[in-house]
Write a protein that holds these residues in place. Structure first.
Motif, short mmCIF file in Angstrom:
data_model
loop_
_atom_site.label_atom_id
_atom_site.label_comp_id
_atom_site.label_asym_id
_atom_site.label_seq_id
_atom_site.Cartn_x
_atom_site.Cartn_y
_atom_site.Cartn_z
N ASP A 140 3.57 0.74 -9.79
CA ASP A 140 4.59 0.62 -8.74
C ASP A 140 4.14 1.23 -7.42
O ASP A 140 4.79 1.00 -6.39
N ASP A 141 3.05 1.99 -7.42
CA ASP A 141 2.58 2.64 -6.19
C ASP A 141 1.55 1.81 -5.42
O ASP A 141 1.18 2.15 -4.30
N VAL A 142 1.06 0.72 -6.01
CA VAL A 142 -0.01 -0.04 -5.39
C VAL A 142 0.54 -0.91 -4.26
O VAL A 142 1.64 -1.45 -4.33
N VAL A 143 -0.25 -1.00 -3.19
CA VAL A 143 0.03 -1.90 -2.08
C VAL A 143 -1.22 -2.74 -1.88
O VAL A 143 -2.30 -2.22 -1.63
N ALA A 144 -1.08 -4.06 -2.03
CA ALA A 144 -2.24 -4.96 -1.92
C ALA A 144 -2.37 -5.47 -0.50
O ALA A 144 -1.40 -5.49 0.27
N SER A 145 -3.58 -5.88 -0.15
CA SER A 145 -3.86 -6.43 1.18
C SER A 145 -3.43 -7.88 1.25
O SER A 145 -4.14 -8.74 1.77
N VAL A 146 -2.25 -8.16 0.71
CA VAL A 146 -1.67 -9.49 0.67
C VAL A 146 -0.21 -9.36 1.07
O VAL A 146 0.50 -8.49 0.55
N ASP A 147 0.23 -10.18 2.00
CA ASP A 147 1.62 -10.17 2.42
C ASP A 147 2.40 -11.19 1.58
O ASP A 147 2.20 -12.39 1.74
N PRO A 148 3.25 -10.75 0.66
CA PRO A 148 3.95 -11.71 -0.20
C PRO A 148 4.91 -12.62 0.55
O PRO A 148 5.30 -13.67 0.05
N ASP A 149 5.30 -12.24 1.79
CA ASP A 149 6.21 -13.06 2.58
C ASP A 149 5.50 -14.08 3.45
O ASP A 149 6.14 -14.88 4.12
N ASP A 150 4.18 -14.04 3.48
CA ASP A 150 3.43 -14.98 4.30
C ASP A 150 3.43 -16.35 3.62
O ASP A 150 2.89 -16.53 2.53
N GLN A 151 4.03 -17.32 4.27
CA GLN A 151 4.13 -18.66 3.70
C GLN A 151 2.93 -19.55 4.06
O GLN A 151 2.82 -20.67 3.59
N VAL A 152 2.06 -19.05 4.95
CA VAL A 152 0.91 -19.84 5.37
C VAL A 152 -0.32 -19.38 4.60
O VAL A 152 -0.88 -18.33 4.88
N VAL A 153 -0.71 -20.16 3.62
CA VAL A 153 -1.90 -19.85 2.83
C VAL A 153 -2.89 -20.99 3.06
O VAL A 153 -2.71 -22.08 2.54
N THR A 154 -3.89 -20.71 3.83
CA THR A 154 -4.85 -21.76 4.17
C THR A 154 -6.09 -21.65 3.30
O THR A 154 -6.34 -20.63 2.67
N GLY A 184 -13.20 -6.91 -6.79
CA GLY A 184 -13.91 -8.17 -6.96
C GLY A 184 -14.89 -8.46 -5.84
O GLY A 184 -15.10 -7.66 -4.92
N ALA A 185 -15.48 -9.64 -5.92
CA ALA A 185 -16.46 -10.08 -4.93
C ALA A 185 -15.75 -10.65 -3.72
O ALA A 185 -14.55 -10.97 -3.78
N PRO A 186 -16.47 -10.81 -2.59
CA PRO A 186 -15.86 -11.49 -1.44
C PRO A 186 -15.41 -12.90 -1.81
O PRO A 186 -16.15 -13.66 -2.42
N LEU A 187 -14.19 -13.23 -1.43
CA LEU A 187 -13.62 -14.53 -1.74
C LEU A 187 -13.82 -15.48 -0.56
O LEU A 187 -14.12 -15.05 0.55
N ARG A 188 -13.62 -16.77 -0.80
CA ARG A 188 -13.96 -17.78 0.20
C ARG A 188 -12.82 -18.08 1.17
O ARG A 188 -13.04 -18.71 2.19
N SER A 189 -11.61 -17.68 0.85
CA SER A 189 -10.48 -17.98 1.73
C SER A 189 -9.31 -17.09 1.34
O SER A 189 -9.31 -16.46 0.28
N ASP A 190 -8.29 -17.07 2.23
CA ASP A 190 -7.11 -16.28 1.86
C ASP A 190 -6.34 -16.96 0.73
O ASP A 190 -5.57 -16.31 0.02
N HIS A 191 -6.57 -18.24 0.49
CA HIS A 191 -5.99 -18.92 -0.67
C HIS A 191 -6.50 -18.28 -1.96
O HIS A 191 -5.72 -18.01 -2.88
N GLU A 192 -7.82 -18.03 -2.05
CA GLU A 192 -8.38 -17.37 -3.22
C GLU A 192 -7.90 -15.93 -3.32
O GLU A 192 -7.70 -15.41 -4.42
N LEU A 193 -7.73 -15.29 -2.16
CA LEU A 193 -7.23 -13.91 -2.14
C LEU A 193 -5.83 -13.84 -2.76
O LEU A 193 -5.56 -12.99 -3.62
N ALA A 222 -4.51 -16.03 -4.75
CA ALA A 222 -4.58 -16.43 -6.15
C ALA A 222 -5.00 -15.26 -7.04
O ALA A 222 -4.45 -15.08 -8.14
N LEU A 223 -5.97 -14.46 -6.59
CA LEU A 223 -6.41 -13.30 -7.37
C LEU A 223 -5.29 -12.28 -7.50
O LEU A 223 -5.03 -11.76 -8.60
N TRP A 224 -4.61 -12.01 -6.40
CA TRP A 224 -3.52 -11.03 -6.47
C TRP A 224 -2.38 -11.55 -7.35
O TRP A 224 -1.79 -10.80 -8.13
N GLU A 225 -2.08 -12.84 -7.26
CA GLU A 225 -1.02 -13.41 -8.08
C GLU A 225 -1.39 -13.35 -9.57
O GLU A 225 -0.53 -13.13 -10.42
N TYR A 226 -2.66 -13.53 -9.87
CA TYR A 226 -3.13 -13.42 -11.25
C TYR A 226 -2.87 -12.02 -11.79
O TYR A 226 -2.34 -11.85 -12.90
#
Length: 199
Positions: A50-64, A92-101, A103-107
């Motif tokens: 519950d203390d983790v903050v990821a470098s992903v904005d869950p409210d961002d609707q633009v995933v390119t 993890g390794a550097p990802l190719r797009s924020d879409h992969e970013l 996806a990893l966080w959602e996983y």
């Protein structure tokens, strides 16, 4: 050599004669995150999910799917954890797009919140450092440019010019991995993190 070893060993130690990877283990039953890393990189830590903050904005609707180098970062702010300092770990390794970013966080999020039955089985990285994996390290610097203009004369020329340096980088990368050892979990962390048999 003795002077260089005495004063520059701390730089050498970051890549050689140390554990091969920084490993993060997620345990959904205890809702803990276990980080295994060398002491000079922050040491072993255990945090609440519950203390983790990821470098992903869950409210961002633009995933390119625009190609760029992205690395998922997990932040543990001292206001949440009660520690003396903030903490961060690159996952993890550097990802190719924020879409992969995303996806990893959602996983990870679905595993911790919904369980392993809600996600596909993960692909495991082999424990032995095969040399062709080291070729991917220098190639990652040119990967996005190559994808933007594959097989163009300019890119072919750039790859040919940079190939000796890339090959040297790959050989040094592989040698450094051979000089490192697989991650060893201390007994206390091993017992705590596997007590509930995480997947």
């Amino acid at each position: 050599m003795l002077v260089a070893f005495k004063y520059l060993f701390w730089i050498f130690r970051m890549e050689c004669l140390v554990q091969r990877h920084i490993v993060v283990r997620f345990n959904r039953k205890t809702r803990k995150i276990y980080i295994n890393r060398p002491n000079f990189a922050g040491g072993n830590q255990v945090y609440d999910w519950d203390d983790v903050v990821a470098s992903v904005d869950p409210d961002d609707q633009v995933v390119t799917k625009k190609r760029k180098r992205e690395i998922l970062m997990l932040f543990f702010f001292k206001q949440r954890t009660g520690a003396e300092h903030h903490d961060v770990v690159f996952l993890g390794a550097p990802l190719r797009s924020d879409h992969e970013l995303y996806a990893l966080w959602e996983y990870i999020r679905r595993y911790m919140e919904e369980g392993p039955e809600s996600i596909p089985k993960p692909k495991c990285i082999p424990s032995f450092p095969w040399p062709w994996r080291s070729l991917l390290a220098p190639w990652s610097f040119l990967e996005n440019k190559w994808a933007a203009a594959p097989w163009s004369p300019r890119m072919i020329a750039l790859v040919l010019i940079a190939s000796p340096v890339m090959l040297l980088h790959a050989v040094a990368h592989w040698c450094s991995l051979l000089l490192c050892w697989p991650v060893y979990w201390p007994r206390q962390l091993r017992r705590e993190s596997t007590a509930s048999e995480p997947v």
